[in-house]
Write a protein that holds these residues in place. Sequence first.
Motif, short mmCIF file in Angstrom:
data_model
loop_
_atom_site.label_atom_id
_atom_site.label_comp_id
_atom_site.label_asym_id
_atom_site.label_seq_id
_atom_site.Cartn_x
_atom_site.Cartn_y
_atom_site.Cartn_z
N CYS A 168 0.84 -1.20 0.00
CA CYS A 168 0.00 0.00 0.00
C CYS A 168 0.88 1.25 0.00
O CYS A 168 1.77 1.39 0.84
CB CYS A 168 -0.92 0.00 1.22
SG CYS A 168 -1.87 1.52 1.39
N GLU A 170 0.08 4.08 0.78
CA GLU A 170 -0.31 4.98 1.85
C GLU A 170 0.27 4.53 3.20
O GLU A 170 0.92 5.29 3.89
CB GLU A 170 -1.84 5.01 1.90
CG GLU A 170 -2.47 6.23 2.48
CD GLU A 170 -2.00 7.55 1.88
OE1 GLU A 170 -1.89 7.66 0.63
OE2 GLU A 170 -1.72 8.48 2.67
N CYS A 171 0.03 3.23 3.55
CA CYS A 171 0.42 2.77 4.89
C CYS A 171 1.57 1.76 4.88
O CYS A 171 2.06 1.37 5.93
CB CYS A 171 -0.78 2.17 5.62
SG CYS A 171 -1.34 0.59 4.94
N CYS A 191 -6.66 -1.14 0.04
CA CYS A 191 -6.03 -1.55 1.29
C CYS A 191 -7.17 -1.76 2.29
O CYS A 191 -7.74 -0.80 2.81
CB CYS A 191 -5.05 -0.48 1.76
SG CYS A 191 -4.13 -0.93 3.23
N CYS A 202 -5.58 0.58 5.62
CA CYS A 202 -5.92 1.99 5.83
C CYS A 202 -7.08 2.46 4.96
O CYS A 202 -7.52 3.60 5.04
CB CYS A 202 -4.69 2.85 5.55
SG CYS A 202 -4.18 2.83 3.81
N HIS A 204 -7.01 2.85 1.71
CA HIS A 204 -6.52 3.52 0.51
C HIS A 204 -6.89 2.74 -0.75
O HIS A 204 -6.83 1.52 -0.79
CB HIS A 204 -5.00 3.67 0.60
CG HIS A 204 -4.36 4.25 -0.62
ND1 HIS A 204 -4.51 5.57 -0.97
CD2 HIS A 204 -3.58 3.68 -1.58
CE1 HIS A 204 -3.84 5.79 -2.09
NE2 HIS A 204 -3.27 4.66 -2.48
#
Length: 513
Positions: A168, A170-171, A191, A202, A204
């Motif tokens: 991911c 993002e995370c 995600c 998260c 995303h």
Amino acid sequence: MFWADQIANDLKDKGPQLVDDAWTTSGFAHIGSLRGIIIHDTIFRALKNRKINTAYSFILDDFDPMDGLPIYLDAEKYLPFMGMPMRSIPSEVEGKTLADFFADDFIKTMEIVGTNPEILSAYELYKSGQMDEAIRVALDNAPKIREIYKKVSRIDKGDEWYPFNPVCEECGKIGTTRTINWNGKEVGYICEPEMVKWAKGCGHKGKISPFGGTGKMPYRIEWPAKWKVLGITVEGEGKDHSAATGTRDMGNHVAREVFSIEPPYDIPYEFFLFEGKKMSGSKGLGANAKDVAELLPPEITRFMMIRNYKRAIEFNPKGATIPTLFDEYDKAILAYKGETDFPDLAKVAEYSQKEGKPFTGYRPRFIKIAYSIQLPRVDIFKDAETEKGSPLTNEEKHEITIRIAYAEKWLTNFAPEQFKFQVKEAAPEVSLSEDQKRFLENFEKELQTTDWNGQEIHERLHAIKNSFNISPKDAFSAIYMIFLGKDSGPQAGWFISSLDKDFVLKRLREALK
Ligand SMILES: [Zn+2]
């Protein structure tokens, strides 16, 4: 024929061979993983003995997500990392990831037992682009793979599942992502907060090229992909993976039906049970491979692992496992020397060596050494020389020193009561039967004129026992009781000879009062 030589025989006309093994770096390696390493190393050696062009690789699955917390990791600190690739999680050691940290420990263990495969990182395989083509093939064949899941593993992945998990953006988690589409260039993914129990995504939503290390294939697809990409020709697995409908079965189908290759030569090997429990590395239930490898000389560890890969190993250091293993190893050496006619066992001895040829000189039994070091007056080397019947060579002395060290380790940490004893300074309170008293009385008389060595005393003991028609148990327990205060002990004749003669005679008289 020894099983590894048989495999080499089967493969002798099949071109160059690549033996491979792999392990997920999600905790300290458990002892079952060491069995795999040693089994594959033995095949590697057997192939080389046959002059077959052979390599041995070991893949660290460091791109796998952390999906469980080993008990030795600080839960509070590591819970937030659950779902992230092991290679992205910092360890307590500055500059080292958790994957590196656990891998370093296992690589040291491999060296202890004399295995030196070429170490590869799964992440590097992805990052370098080597896996790209396999990823493309897998994604293009997603419908076929879903069918294989259903057919082989009885798992319905649904019609929207794809064999790829991106990291991911993002995370940073890889265990929580789900690919939802594939257009030939990029995958769309989510995600997921609730997809797995052990990590929370998260939420995303993203789009990313699946190539060059942005994510990985699930294990059941990745395994056959590695076979294809690296050209692996020999790879076995533990029983938990080899069951029908298991990982291996699935891998074989994916190899043939998706990657169009024949799967590698298979060696399904049995479990390693530690104190009766199946090993489970990531949960921390299992014994650390390194700890077990340090309990035994490398040749004994290897011997235990390879003599029969189809048999489960029950390893219980708190029982008789360790002295028994040494005895069995010594028997294999006899076969190697040609003193007994067990050619397969002779081969096991040969393949058990960390390096070079087996030691074939004189060496006392492990249990005898373990007993000797508990006796106050015994010179183990002098005793050994007497038993051998000629002076010890330097190599023999060295081997005895090694056995002493392992015996001390065993006695200090694990040996059960039955193997431990201490000669009582004062005569213990014991109640003897009339038969036992008569037996000891005669023993005392005979001893006065007996040569003070184990064999001589042993023979006298048996002669007296037979002339009185007393059971061996009653006879010997009488001896152990008056010297050790317990009803069992080391071989009696030899034990008595290890004590001072006057002390023995005095103790016998005291007991008969
Ligand atoms: Zn995320």
